[in-house]
Design an enzyme around this catalytic site. Structure first.
Site, PDB file in Angstrom:
ATOM      1  N   CYS A  40       0.922  -1.068  -0.055  1.00 34.65           N
ATOM      2  CA  CYS A  40       0.078  -0.022  -0.047  1.00 34.65           C
ATOM      3  C   CYS A  40       0.894   1.279  -0.090  1.00 34.65           C
ATOM      4  O   CYS A  40       2.235   1.337   0.495  1.00 34.65           O
ATOM      5  CB  CYS A  40      -0.873  -0.141   1.227  1.00 34.65           C
ATOM      6  SG  CYS A  40      -2.102   1.334   1.264  1.00 34.65           S
ATOM      7  N   ASP A  42       0.302   3.930   1.485  1.00 32.52           N
ATOM      8  CA  ASP A  42       0.485   4.338   3.256  1.00 32.52           C
ATOM      9  C   ASP A  42       1.872   4.541   3.726  1.00 32.52           C
ATOM     10  O   ASP A  42       2.811   4.000   3.680  1.00 32.52           O
ATOM     11  CB  ASP A  42      -0.137   3.356   4.001  1.00 32.52           C
ATOM     12  CG  ASP A  42      -0.595   3.936   5.283  1.00 32.52           C
ATOM     13  OD1 ASP A  42       0.303   4.431   5.961  1.00 32.52           O
ATOM     14  OD2 ASP A  42      -1.974   4.106   5.497  1.00 32.52           O
ATOM     15  N   ARG A  44       3.035   4.708   6.336  1.00 31.38           N
ATOM     16  CA  ARG A  44       3.275   4.062   7.626  1.00 31.38           C
ATOM     17  C   ARG A  44       4.010   2.708   7.214  1.00 31.38           C
ATOM     18  O   ARG A  44       4.609   2.214   8.053  1.00 31.38           O
ATOM     19  CB  ARG A  44       2.198   3.923   8.568  1.00 31.38           C
ATOM     20  CG  ARG A  44       1.766   5.266   9.176  1.00 31.38           C
ATOM     21  CD  ARG A  44       0.331   4.861   9.802  1.00 31.38           C
ATOM     22  NE  ARG A  44      -0.642   4.601   8.855  1.00 31.38           N
ATOM     23  CZ  ARG A  44      -1.733   4.389   9.094  1.00 31.38           C
ATOM     24  NH1 ARG A  44      -2.362   4.310  10.453  1.00 31.38           N
ATOM     25  NH2 ARG A  44      -2.720   3.960   8.160  1.00 31.38           N
ATOM     26  N   HIS A 101      -1.793  -3.743   5.301  1.00 39.65           N
ATOM     27  CA  HIS A 101      -1.497  -3.531   6.717  1.00 39.65           C
ATOM     28  C   HIS A 101      -2.616  -3.171   7.524  1.00 39.65           C
ATOM     29  O   HIS A 101      -3.805  -3.036   6.791  1.00 39.65           O
ATOM     30  CB  HIS A 101      -0.588  -2.278   6.353  1.00 39.65           C
ATOM     31  CG  HIS A 101      -1.274  -1.178   5.888  1.00 39.65           C
ATOM     32  ND1 HIS A 101      -1.837  -0.091   6.773  1.00 39.65           N
ATOM     33  CD2 HIS A 101      -1.636  -0.542   4.469  1.00 39.65           C
ATOM     34  CE1 HIS A 101      -2.453   0.832   5.811  1.00 39.65           C
ATOM     35  NE2 HIS A 101      -2.083   0.515   4.466  1.00 39.65           N
ATOM     36  N   CYS A 104      -5.745   0.249   7.131  1.00 39.51           N
ATOM     37  CA  CYS A 104      -5.679   0.712   5.872  1.00 39.51           C
ATOM     38  C   CYS A 104      -6.750   1.391   5.496  1.00 39.51           C
ATOM     39  O   CYS A 104      -8.027   0.972   5.386  1.00 39.51           O
ATOM     40  CB  CYS A 104      -5.500  -0.566   4.837  1.00 39.51           C
ATOM     41  SG  CYS A 104      -5.413  -0.140   3.042  1.00 39.51           S
TER      42      CYS A 104
HETATM   43 ZN   LIG Z   1      -3.377   0.906   2.908  1.00 38.61          ZN
END
Ligand SMILES: [Zn+2]
Length: 214
Positions: A40, A42, A44, A101, A104
């Site tokens: 992803c 993302d 993080r 993750h 999400c």
């Molecule tokens: Zn995500």
């Protein structure tokens, strides 16, 4: 440019580049990554740190909710598909990891209903293939609480994307020949743990346990 970025560039040249100087020079003309990592976008999620890899080891694709269209719908996302094609057919990676993750946002948006995303028309359209995963949860897990549903959406999405990869004939053949492995991972941001999907038991197991079983 943000001060943070200037500082990062300086640190890279002075510290990180120096640490890997010979490696960077060796990598100048050729890359030979062993793994295609689909994660992803993302902020993080930090794949290189997660698997402790060095430059040149991992070919990376990142998009919202780590998705791959099916072969039939490949035209929906040529960015992802062409990157998969290059990694498998040209670079000859040995492993593909689909890494979702916790918390999400993409999965949560799909689960919450795309009709609420009228202000994000591209995302609304992009998340359409996740409808089938959402429907599975609504049909079979309606009684679960919101946290459980969110986690389930992330897990089922990972399994779904692994299956999508196998719809490509050139991937399917390599998997069947034992030349290519595909795994689904779920990374928990809070605990730092990775769960690995096991097709035989249709469940996610702790990566430590998974390793000891191999
Ligand atoms: Zn995500």
């Amino acid at each position: 440019m943000l001060e943070r970025l200037k500082k990062g560039l300086t640190n890279f040249k002075d510290v990180t580049y120096k640490k890997y100087e010979q490696l960077y020079q060796d990598l100048e003309q050729k890359q030979n990554p062993h793994t295609l990592f689909i994660a992803c976008s993302d902020s993080r999620v930090d794949p290189e740190r997660l698997i402790d890899s060095e430059p040149g080891e991992v070919f990376m694709i990142r998009n919202i909710a780590n998705t791959i269209p099916t072969y039939e719908l490949s035209q929906r996302d040529l960015t992802t598909v062409s990157s998969v094609e290059f990694a498998v057919e040209v670079l000859g990676v040995k492993e593909i990891i689909v890494c979702g993750h916790s918390n999400c946002g993409g999965c949560a948006a799909a689960l919450g209903g795309r009709e609420k995303l009228d202000h994000l028309p591209f995302t609304q359209n992009y998340l359409e293939p996740l409808e089938s995963v959402k429907e599975k949860i609504e049909q079979n897990h309606a009684h679960e609480d919101d946290n459980a549903k969110a986690r389930l959406m992330e897990h089922l999405n990972i399994i779904e994307q692994v299956e999508h990869l196998k719809t490509y004939p050139w991937i399917k053949q390599k998997v069947e020949n034992g030349e290519l492995g595909i795994e689904g991972w779920h990374y928990d941001i809070k605990t730092g743990s990775v769960l690995v999907y096991d097709e035989a038991t249709d469940a996610f197991h702790e990566s430590e346990k998974y390793q000891s079983e191999q």
